[in-house]
Every structure is written in C-alpha cells, then in structure tokens.
Design a protein around this motif. Structure first.
Motif, PDB file in Angstrom:
ATOM      1  N   ARG A 117       0.731  -1.443   0.283  1.00 13.38           N
ATOM      2  CA  ARG A 117      -0.264  -0.203   0.087  1.00 13.38           C
ATOM      3  C   ARG A 117       1.135   1.049   0.459  1.00 13.38           C
ATOM      4  O   ARG A 117       0.288   2.453  -0.752  1.00 13.38           O
ATOM      5  CB  ARG A 117      -0.673   0.240   1.192  1.00 13.38           C
TER       6      ARG A 117
ATOM      7  N   TRP B 243      -6.196   3.201  -3.644  1.00 17.49           N
ATOM      8  CA  TRP B 243      -5.862   3.404  -1.905  1.00 17.49           C
ATOM      9  C   TRP B 243      -6.912   3.309  -0.826  1.00 17.49           C
ATOM     10  O   TRP B 243      -6.723   3.706   0.977  1.00 17.49           O
ATOM     11  CB  TRP B 243      -5.076   5.442  -1.827  1.00 17.49           C
TER      12      TRP B 243
ATOM     13  N   GLU C 284      -9.503   1.086   0.501  1.00 20.72           N
ATOM     14  CA  GLU C 284     -10.331  -0.667   0.485  1.00 20.72           C
ATOM     15  C   GLU C 284     -11.614  -0.184   0.406  1.00 20.72           C
ATOM     16  O   GLU C 284     -12.245  -1.476  -0.785  1.00 20.72           O
ATOM     17  CB  GLU C 284      -9.721  -1.169   1.581  1.00 20.72           C
TER      18      GLU C 284
ATOM     19  N   ALA D 177     -12.662   0.019  -3.277  1.00 19.63           N
ATOM     20  CA  ALA D 177     -12.911  -0.859  -4.224  1.00 19.63           C
ATOM     21  C   ALA D 177     -13.485  -2.136  -3.553  1.00 19.63           C
ATOM     22  O   ALA D 177     -14.610  -2.153  -5.148  1.00 19.63           O
ATOM     23  CB  ALA D 177     -11.106  -0.949  -3.980  1.00 19.63           C
TER      24      ALA D 177
ATOM     25  N   VAL E  44      -7.797  -2.748  -3.018  1.00 18.61           N
ATOM     26  CA  VAL E  44      -7.616  -2.159  -3.672  1.00 18.61           C
ATOM     27  C   VAL E  44      -6.394  -2.247  -4.274  1.00 18.61           C
ATOM     28  O   VAL E  44      -5.448  -3.643  -4.153  1.00 18.61           O
ATOM     29  CB  VAL E  44      -6.994  -1.312  -2.914  1.00 18.61           C
TER      30      VAL E  44
END
Length: 140
Positions: A23, A41, A43, A46, A54
């Motif tokens: 990350r 970036w 989560e 995403a 991510v």
C-alpha cells in the motif's frame, strides 16, 4: 555491458524479476503520477465498485514489467516501442506484505536494424496481469 544483436537468438530468456507492491508503494506512486483514483488507496471504495481489494495502478504494473527489459539491455533508451493489454488487476492487500508482480521475458523475433521483439509475461499470485506485452528494443 551492452547486449549485442549478433549474440541474441529467438528464445533467449531475460533474467526474471519479482517486484513487491505494498500500500505504501501505491501511495508513493499516486503522489508521483498524480493518479489519486480511490481504487488505488481506498479499500472500502474498491470493494464497493466490485474489485477484490485496492489494486495497483495499471501504469505502475506496466512500468515494473519493462524493468526486466531495461535492466537486461542496460539502457532504457534502447526501448523503441512498448505496449501491453491490461488483463487482470493486481490486488494489494493491507497486510504489511502486499503483492508481488513476477515478470519474465524472452526474445520472440529478430527484426531489421538490430532490433528484437521481446515478449513479457507478468503475473501475480499465478494469474496473468498483462496480455500482449511486447517491447521492441534496439541492441548494440
């Protein structure tokens, strides 16, 4: 030492490499590239848009893959053409380990003007992430 066209043949394998992605890597790449899309970036975001986690930036993945070629040839300017198809994302879990992009390459064709075509294979967790990944390189 420069790679000589005269010493290369179809099937010549380039040294494979592994590229870790965390990350932290994604945050640094976002800052350098200006690509702050939340799929790289955030989560929660995403997952909401249907991604497994991510994911790494496609251009980051593409850049890591070509390093196998530039490290082999010794001169990034020797790459005269490069293209890929993005086939699968690179999920990057927030577990302190992240993901690893595995890249291998081999000379697929000898071309005119001391150029060669190199086909690359990029995978993560055993899954191909770049398709039709090819570079044209001018050798010494």
């Amino acid at each position: 030492m420069a790679i000589s066209y005269d010493e290369v043949e179809v099937g010549t394998e380039l040294p494979a490499q592994s590229f870790p992605v965390t990350r932290d890597t994604l945050v640094r790449y976002a800052g350098a590239s200006g690509d702050f899309n939340p799929i790289h970036w955030n989560e929660k975001f995403a997952l909401e848009v249907g991604l497994p986690d991510v994911i790494a930036h496609g251009m980051f993945t593409m850049a890591e893959a070509i390093r196998v070629v530039t490290d082999w040839v010794g001169d990034p300017a020797a790459v005269v053409e490069y293209g890929v198809r993005f086939t699968r994302p690179v999920p990057v879990p927030n577990d302190g380990v992240g993901a690893v992009i595995e890249v291998s390459g081999k000379v697929a064709k000898l071309l005119d003007d001391r150029k060669v075509q190199i086909d690359l294979l990029a995978t993560t967790a055993g899954q191909k992430v770049l398709g039709m990944s090819k570079a044209i390189v001018r050798l010494a």
